[in-house]
Design an enzyme around this catalytic site. Structure first.
Site, PDB file in Angstrom:
ATOM      1  N   ASP A  69      54.792  14.193 -29.319  1.00 19.25           N
ATOM      2  CA  ASP A  69      55.918  14.159 -28.403  1.00 19.25           C
ATOM      3  C   ASP A  69      57.157  14.036 -29.268  1.00 19.25           C
ATOM      4  OD1 ASP A  69      56.647  14.356 -25.616  1.00 19.25           O
ATOM      5  OD2 ASP A  69      57.573  12.395 -25.878  1.00 19.25           O
ATOM      6  N   LYS A 175      62.423  23.908 -43.334  1.00 20.93           N
ATOM      7  CA  LYS A 175      62.424  23.019 -42.168  1.00 20.93           C
ATOM      8  C   LYS A 175      61.248  22.043 -42.249  1.00 20.93           C
ATOM      9  CE  LYS A 175      62.074  22.527 -37.184  1.00 20.93           C
ATOM     10  NZ  LYS A 175      61.995  23.084 -35.841  1.00 20.93           N
TER      11      LYS A 175
HETATM   12  P1  ITT Z   1      54.093  20.275 -25.489  1.00 17.16           P
HETATM   13  O1  ITT Z   1      54.285  19.032 -24.665  1.00 17.16           O
HETATM   14  O2  ITT Z   1      53.130  21.244 -24.876  1.00 17.16           O
HETATM   15  O3  ITT Z   1      53.775  19.981 -26.925  1.00 17.16           O
HETATM   16  P2  ITT Z   1      56.965  20.552 -25.093  1.00 17.16           P
HETATM   17  O4  ITT Z   1      57.975  21.595 -25.481  1.00 17.16           O
HETATM   18  O5  ITT Z   1      56.950  20.102 -23.658  1.00 17.16           O
HETATM   19  O6  ITT Z   1      55.502  21.082 -25.516  1.00 17.16           O
HETATM   20  P3  ITT Z   1      57.796  17.912 -25.864  1.00 17.16           P
HETATM   21  O7  ITT Z   1      57.514  17.313 -24.538  1.00 17.16           O
HETATM   22  O8  ITT Z   1      57.395  17.136 -27.105  1.00 17.16           O
HETATM   23  O9  ITT Z   1      57.105  19.324 -26.058  1.00 17.16           O
HETATM   24  O10 ITT Z   1      59.345  18.246 -25.900  1.00 17.16           O
HETATM   25  C1  ITT Z   1      59.953  18.454 -27.083  1.00 17.16           C
HETATM   26  C2  ITT Z   1      61.273  19.166 -26.844  1.00 17.16           C
HETATM   27  O11 ITT Z   1      62.207  18.634 -27.811  1.00 17.16           O
HETATM   28  C3  ITT Z   1      61.141  20.650 -27.150  1.00 17.16           C
HETATM   29  O12 ITT Z   1      60.877  21.396 -25.988  1.00 17.16           O
HETATM   30  C4  ITT Z   1      62.486  20.968 -27.791  1.00 17.16           C
HETATM   31  O13 ITT Z   1      63.429  21.191 -26.765  1.00 17.16           O
HETATM   32  C5  ITT Z   1      62.837  19.662 -28.506  1.00 17.16           C
HETATM   33  N1  ITT Z   1      62.345  19.715 -29.904  1.00 17.16           N
HETATM   34  C6  ITT Z   1      61.241  19.061 -30.417  1.00 17.16           C
HETATM   35  N2  ITT Z   1      61.067  19.376 -31.702  1.00 17.16           N
HETATM   36  C7  ITT Z   1      62.041  20.248 -32.018  1.00 17.16           C
HETATM   37  C8  ITT Z   1      62.370  20.944 -33.183  1.00 17.16           C
HETATM   38  O14 ITT Z   1      61.630  20.863 -34.281  1.00 17.16           O
HETATM   39  N3  ITT Z   1      63.445  21.738 -33.150  1.00 17.16           N
HETATM   40  C9  ITT Z   1      64.199  21.863 -32.034  1.00 17.16           C
HETATM   41  N4  ITT Z   1      63.948  21.269 -30.880  1.00 17.16           N
HETATM   42  C10 ITT Z   1      62.861  20.450 -30.868  1.00 17.16           C
END
Ligand code: ITT
Length: 198
Positions: A69, A175
């Site tokens: 997350d 990155k």
């Molecule tokens: P999963 O739960 O299926 O893994 P998700 O996109 O819903 O996918 P999260 O709930 O962890 O994942 O939300 C993370 C959000 O935070 C993601 O959708 C991006 O908007 C942001 N985010 C996370 N890591 C990032 C990164 O490396 N670069 C840019 N934005 C990121």
């Protein structure tokens, strides 16, 4: 033993394919297992949500499961969007909708007050209930306008003062070396390696 990397986010999948290629384990992904279920993220912290996802997909797959997350905490917005980063602009929104909304909400905030960090909590859960978590962070500043086409999510507006570039202007390797996910993944790989050799 096979391990499942449980994410529906294709940006994360691309990064994990690279980050985990030196682990001496077999890896599979939700797509390959045809698992389409979305797990509701009801926790108030990255830890709760990472564990919730890993536990749910371990139950669905019967495999040891790795989930993360992650999200962006902006100091001038009191830590928002935080655990709500993926849902910030509501259902059906794109990455661009979300970072445009964030830029809008920061309009008029000077550079010195635009500090932010990406956070990532990795949770690994075994079907018998054992688990561990690790965390990685990456500090930066929210830019005034998007720059760069690499990465995903909020990368185009996340400026790294040391590099003079946004996260979306870094190569995938660059990155992974400095990112919240790269750091959390390296710490989790160390813990996994220790268990594999015990
Ligand atoms: P999963 O739960 O299926 O893994 P998700 O996109 O819903 O996918 P999260 O709930 O962890 O994942 O939300 C993370 C959000 O935070 C993601 O959708 C991006 O908007 C942001 N985010 C996370 N890591 C990032 C990164 O490396 N670069 C840019 N934005 C990121």
């Amino acid at each position: 033993m096979k391990y499942l990397i449980a994410t529906h986010n294709q940006g994360k999948v691309r990064e994990y394919r690279q980050l985990l290629d030196d682990l001496p384990i077999e890896i599979t992904y939700l797509d390959e297992m045809d698992i389409k279920e979305e797990v509701a993220e009801t926790g108030e912290t990255f830890y709760e949500n990472a564990l919730q996802k890993a536990r749910a997909y371990a139950r669905l797959s019967g495999l040891p499961t790795w989930a993360d997350d992650s999200g962006l905490e902006v100091d001038a917005l009191h830590g928002e969007p935080g655990v709500r980063s993926a849902r910030y602009a509501g259902p059906g929104a794109t990455d661009e909708d979300r970072y445009r909304l964030l830029l809008h909400n920061l309009a008029g905030v000077p550079a010195s007050k635009r500090t932010a960090r990406f956070r990532c909590v990795v949770a690994v859960v075994w079907p018998d209930g054992r688990s561990f978590t690790t965390e990685g962070r990456c500090e930066g500043v929210i830019g005034e306008a998007p720059r760069g086409d690499n990465g995903f999510g909020y990368d185009p507006i996340f400026f790294l003062p040391d590099k003079g570039r946004t996260m979306a202007e870094l190569s995938a390797d660059e990155k992974n070396r400095i990112s919240h996910r790269g750091r959390a993944a390296r710490a989790a790989k160390e813990k996994l390696r220790a268990r594999l050799s015990a």
